[in-house]
Design an enzyme around this catalytic site. Structure first.
Site, short mmCIF file in Angstrom:
data_model
loop_
_atom_site.label_atom_id
_atom_site.label_comp_id
_atom_site.label_asym_id
_atom_site.label_seq_id
_atom_site.Cartn_x
_atom_site.Cartn_y
_atom_site.Cartn_z
N ARG A 54 0.84 -1.21 0.00
CA ARG A 54 0.00 0.00 0.00
C ARG A 54 0.87 1.26 0.00
O ARG A 54 0.56 2.24 -0.66
CB ARG A 54 -0.95 -0.02 1.22
N LYS A 152 -2.62 6.87 1.09
CA LYS A 152 -2.44 7.13 2.52
C LYS A 152 -1.36 8.21 2.64
O LYS A 152 -0.18 7.92 2.83
CB LYS A 152 -2.06 5.83 3.25
N GLU A 185 -15.97 6.69 6.48
CA GLU A 185 -15.12 5.98 7.45
C GLU A 185 -14.94 6.83 8.69
O GLU A 185 -15.43 7.95 8.75
CB GLU A 185 -13.75 5.67 6.81
N1 PMP Z 1 -9.10 4.84 7.47
C1 PMP Z 1 -8.16 5.76 7.78
C2 PMP Z 1 -8.40 7.17 7.37
C3 PMP Z 1 -7.00 5.40 8.48
O1 PMP Z 1 -6.09 6.31 8.78
C4 PMP Z 1 -6.83 4.05 8.88
C5 PMP Z 1 -5.61 3.64 9.65
N2 PMP Z 1 -4.57 3.27 8.80
C6 PMP Z 1 -7.82 3.11 8.52
C7 PMP Z 1 -8.94 3.55 7.82
C8 PMP Z 1 -7.67 1.66 8.86
O2 PMP Z 1 -6.73 1.06 7.99
P1 PMP Z 1 -5.82 -0.18 8.43
O3 PMP Z 1 -6.74 -1.25 8.88
O4 PMP Z 1 -5.06 -0.53 7.20
O5 PMP Z 1 -4.94 0.33 9.52
#
Ligand code: PMP
Length: 291
Positions: A54, A152, A185
């Site tokens: 990612r 990200k 989210e």
């Molecule tokens: N959404 C956002 C905006 C985030 O910052 C995160 C944390 N990384 C997540 C969702 C959850 O993603 P992950 O399970 O890959 O940590």
């Protein structure tokens, strides 16, 4: 001497407070960079290759070339974990555009900075035991044609504004809606609801990060015979949910007790509890012992 706050910076391992980057790094000036949050359990990084994949995709999307290969980044993470004092912890891996002129043009930045900080993670603000109290924030998630939610990036300001709103409301966490008013989210996590035994979460095209924990939870649900659906959800769907929970690397799985002061009927509910057990079993399987 092993430490609980360590940083790998461009090839050197240092106590975090001694790891310094120039103030004209565009990561600081403009949020120009990408990152990952990675947990390790029993000295093994959980789902590391998915995180590195990612990171590489996020970097490619912002035309940032990471000066290390995935194998080299893996070695960095392993070295950091080896030097860490505890068996369990959290790593924040960042690649910034690097130092450059004050103008935003990344052409002036010659060398990205690669930073990996290992620390203990304290989720002090979310009630793990009693369940999190959520608000639906008035701050909308940036639309994909502004900044694709799959990237990200270091640019989290609209999530921070949502979190500030949650703080002011005395809540633990904020949910962001997309520009159309549908659920995207949480500020740093993905959101799931359970209704009539079905597990529902918005598709990432609604404005959610492609969460690695989200992906695993969907898989575990299917493996355990729970019907899942990635479908658009409105605020009403949140209010009508039997169960609700958040997922993330930092959050792991957190049950939700209320949304906008409306109690969620089951917290923690049976679907959540089953998935949490399956999640812990996966960690035990993949991070089973000493390397
Ligand atoms: N959404 C956002 C905006 C985030 O910052 C995160 C944390 N990384 C997540 C969702 C959850 O993603 P992950 O399970 O890959 O940590």
């Amino acid at each position: 001497m092993k430490s609980t706050s360590l940083c790998w910076l461009n090839g050197r391992l240092l106590p975090t407070e001694q790891a310094l980057i120039p103030v004209n790094d565009h990561g600081l000036l403009y949020g120009d960079g990408v990152f990952e949050g990675i947990r390790f359990y029993r000295r093994r990084a959980f789902r590391l290759q998915r995180h590195l994949q990612r990171l590489q995709l996020s970097a490619r999307a912002i035309a940032l070339e990471i000066p290390l290969s995935s194998d080299e980044l893996t070695a960095v993470i392993e070295r950091l974990i080896d030097a860490f004092a505890d068996d369990d912890g959290y790593i924040r891996l960042m690649v910034t555009r690097g130092a450059g002129a004050l103008g935003l043009n990344p052409k002036s930045c010659s060398q990205p900075n690669v930073i990996a900080i290992a620390d203990q993670l304290t989720m002090i603000d979310i009630g793990q035991q009693a369940g999190a109290r959520l608000i639906v924030s008035s701050v909308r998630r940036l639309p994909a044609d502004g900044l694709d939610p799959r990237i990200k990036s270091l640019n989290y300001l609209n999530h921070i504004l949502a979190k500030i709103e949650a703080n002011h409301a005395g809540a633990d966490e904020a949910l962001l809606l997309n520009a159309q008013g549908r659920v995207a989210e949480g500020s740093a996590d993905n959101v799931f609801i359970v209704r009539n035994g079905r597990l529902l979460t918005p598709p990432c095209s609604e404005g959610a990060l492609e969460g690695i924990t989200r992906e695993l939870v969907l898989q575990l649900a299917r493996d355990n015979g729970i019907e899942t659906s990635e479908q658009p959800l409105g605020v009403y769907d949140l209010y009508a949910a039997d169960e609700c929970f958040l997922t993330g690397t930092g959050a792991e799985l957190i049950p939700v007790a209320s949304i906008d002061c409306r109690a969620v009927p089951c917290c923690p509910g049976p679907v959540f509890q089953g998935l949490q057990q399956a999640f812990r079993r996966t960690i035990d399987q993949e991070c089973g012992g000493e390397r």
